[in-house]
Design an enzyme around this catalytic site. Sequence first.
Site, PDB file in Angstrom:
ATOM      1  N   GLY A 189       1.039  -1.320   0.170  1.00 21.76           N
ATOM      2  CA  GLY A 189      -0.249   0.104  -0.038  1.00 21.76           C
ATOM      3  C   GLY A 189       0.583   1.042   0.197  1.00 21.76           C
ATOM      4  O   GLY A 189       0.227   2.068   0.999  1.00 21.76           O
ATOM      5  N   ASP A 213       1.144  -1.358  -5.517  1.00 18.83           N
ATOM      6  CA  ASP A 213      -0.435  -0.544  -4.782  1.00 18.83           C
ATOM      7  C   ASP A 213      -1.217  -1.449  -5.470  1.00 18.83           C
ATOM      8  O   ASP A 213      -0.840  -2.344  -7.018  1.00 18.83           O
ATOM      9  CB  ASP A 213      -0.025   0.593  -4.171  1.00 18.83           C
ATOM     10  CG  ASP A 213      -1.433   0.977  -3.192  1.00 18.83           C
ATOM     11  OD1 ASP A 213      -2.480   1.188  -3.711  1.00 18.83           O
ATOM     12  OD2 ASP A 213      -0.709   2.347  -2.095  1.00 18.83           O
ATOM     13  N   ASP A 233      -2.888  -6.523  -6.091  1.00 19.23           N
ATOM     14  CA  ASP A 233      -4.136  -6.718  -5.213  1.00 19.23           C
ATOM     15  C   ASP A 233      -3.330  -7.287  -3.460  1.00 19.23           C
ATOM     16  O   ASP A 233      -3.460  -8.087  -4.088  1.00 19.23           O
ATOM     17  CB  ASP A 233      -5.149  -7.151  -5.577  1.00 19.23           C
ATOM     18  CG  ASP A 233      -6.295  -7.280  -4.187  1.00 19.23           C
ATOM     19  OD1 ASP A 233      -6.353  -6.825  -3.154  1.00 19.23           O
ATOM     20  OD2 ASP A 233      -7.390  -8.119  -4.760  1.00 19.23           O
ATOM     21  N   MET A 234      -3.324  -6.718  -2.662  1.00 18.41           N
ATOM     22  CA  MET A 234      -2.202  -7.140  -1.484  1.00 18.41           C
ATOM     23  C   MET A 234      -3.504  -8.258  -0.671  1.00 18.41           C
ATOM     24  O   MET A 234      -3.317  -8.620   0.261  1.00 18.41           O
ATOM     25  CB  MET A 234      -2.226  -6.072  -0.355  1.00 18.41           C
ATOM     26  CG  MET A 234      -3.630  -5.258   0.302  1.00 18.41           C
ATOM     27  SD  MET A 234      -3.415  -4.154   1.070  1.00 18.41           S
ATOM     28  CE  MET A 234      -5.209  -3.538   1.655  1.00 18.41           C
ATOM     29  N   HIS A 251      -5.335   0.143   9.091  1.00 23.32           N
ATOM     30  CA  HIS A 251      -6.951   0.605  10.242  1.00 23.32           C
ATOM     31  C   HIS A 251      -7.778   0.969   9.184  1.00 23.32           C
ATOM     32  O   HIS A 251      -8.610   1.197  10.303  1.00 23.32           O
ATOM     33  CB  HIS A 251      -6.195   1.200  11.057  1.00 23.32           C
ATOM     34  CG  HIS A 251      -5.637   2.670   9.821  1.00 23.32           C
ATOM     35  ND1 HIS A 251      -5.523   3.904  10.715  1.00 23.32           N
ATOM     36  CD2 HIS A 251      -5.701   3.342   8.540  1.00 23.32           C
ATOM     37  CE1 HIS A 251      -5.590   4.716   9.674  1.00 23.32           C
ATOM     38  NE2 HIS A 251      -5.045   4.454   8.314  1.00 23.32           N
ATOM     39  N   GLU A 280       1.597   1.856  12.999  1.00 22.14           N
ATOM     40  CA  GLU A 280      -0.007   2.366  12.978  1.00 22.14           C
ATOM     41  C   GLU A 280       0.012   2.558  14.241  1.00 22.14           C
ATOM     42  O   GLU A 280       0.764   2.301  15.370  1.00 22.14           O
ATOM     43  CB  GLU A 280      -0.737   0.529  12.873  1.00 22.14           C
ATOM     44  CG  GLU A 280      -0.916   0.545  11.453  1.00 22.14           C
ATOM     45  CD  GLU A 280      -2.156   0.811  10.574  1.00 22.14           C
ATOM     46  OE1 GLU A 280      -3.084   1.951  11.370  1.00 22.14           O
ATOM     47  OE2 GLU A 280      -2.164   0.107   9.901  1.00 22.14           O
ATOM     48  N   GLU A 311      -8.940   1.789  14.513  1.00 25.85           N
ATOM     49  CA  GLU A 311      -7.793   2.112  15.649  1.00 25.85           C
ATOM     50  C   GLU A 311      -7.829   1.180  16.603  1.00 25.85           C
ATOM     51  O   GLU A 311      -8.870   0.512  17.151  1.00 25.85           O
ATOM     52  CB  GLU A 311      -7.514   3.416  16.069  1.00 25.85           C
ATOM     53  CG  GLU A 311      -7.427   4.210  15.205  1.00 25.85           C
ATOM     54  CD  GLU A 311      -6.717   4.619  13.946  1.00 25.85           C
ATOM     55  OE1 GLU A 311      -5.230   3.379  13.921  1.00 25.85           O
ATOM     56  OE2 GLU A 311      -6.807   5.060  12.951  1.00 25.85           O
TER      57      GLU A 311
END
Length: 345
Positions: A189, A213, A233-234, A251, A280, A311
């Site tokens: 990403g 990405d 595509d992850m 998140h 994160e 989160e």
Amino acid sequence: MEKGTIREDEEAQAHVDIWKYVFGFVDMAVVKCAIQLGIPEALEARGGPATLSDLSSALGCSPSALHRIMRFLVFRNILKEGPAGYVQTPLSRLLMKNNDKSMADFVLFEASPAMLAPWHALSAHARANGGPAFELAHGEDIWKFAAEHPADRNLIDRAMACDARVAVPAIIEGCPELFDGLESVVDVGGGTGTVLRMLLKAFPGVRRGINFDLPAVVSAAPDCAGIERVGGDMFASVPKADAAYIMWVLHNWDDDECIQILSNCRKAIPEDKGKLIIIEAVIEEDPNNKLEFVKLMLDMAMMAHTNTGKERTAKEWAYVLTQAGFSRHTIKPIKAVQSVIEAYP
């Protein structure tokens, strides 16, 4: 002090505090206005105090309207006013677009009409049968919306790059050993590659970087020596590397979706020296942490802007990592909203 007096004091304070919520949007709106007018840049160019006349001439603004805006900014300690005129503050410098630590693009992103609209649907989303707030506002999720609206996609990219310029130096300072023994890294990403370029410059031992990405996203990323752009595509797979790096991506998704992404990251790294690096926020609910309120606001933003994102607490991070097949992990706070989570096969 008697109980009756305490209650009266609390009620009196409540009548003051309620106005913060009646006009809570004003701070954002006026700061956005200051960015769009170029007030911080005009003060910086002046090189010293600037009078109202100086600024109104430089910016092409009505002196009357500008006076009222400046009065508000001074009252909120965003700018200062002395006998010789207005001057910058550390906070106002963060609103300069050409500042390395600028948060201007993040403000413009969150204050854009597209990102404000879902907040009006937050209560509908919270009801038992409510849908995602962003979809209720726009008829589709944020990713489809961004793909169909290039200007908003650009706002997202600029906001993420803006955050990267603040967070990555904190990562480098707080975790100088982060990439020891690793020769390749895939940024999952990675967007337009801003983070990966900064990491490779700071950690020269990493000789190969993969900016991964969606195809439409990486195609817009600039060429950079040592970085390969890979579209994909992850949720399907992640390119192989010694380390998988994923910053402010997880998140956006619920636990099952996170576990799927994390499982693909685990498959992409070697069993012996492989490492997953997650950047994160980690919610601690610690009133002594100066940035804790930001994490809680981010959690509300995830509710407004994504379908299932949130989160997570340390316990919630442990759950998704264990379910994805990681045997151990550590969490290290840094001088940023995010923490550095390192996980191992």
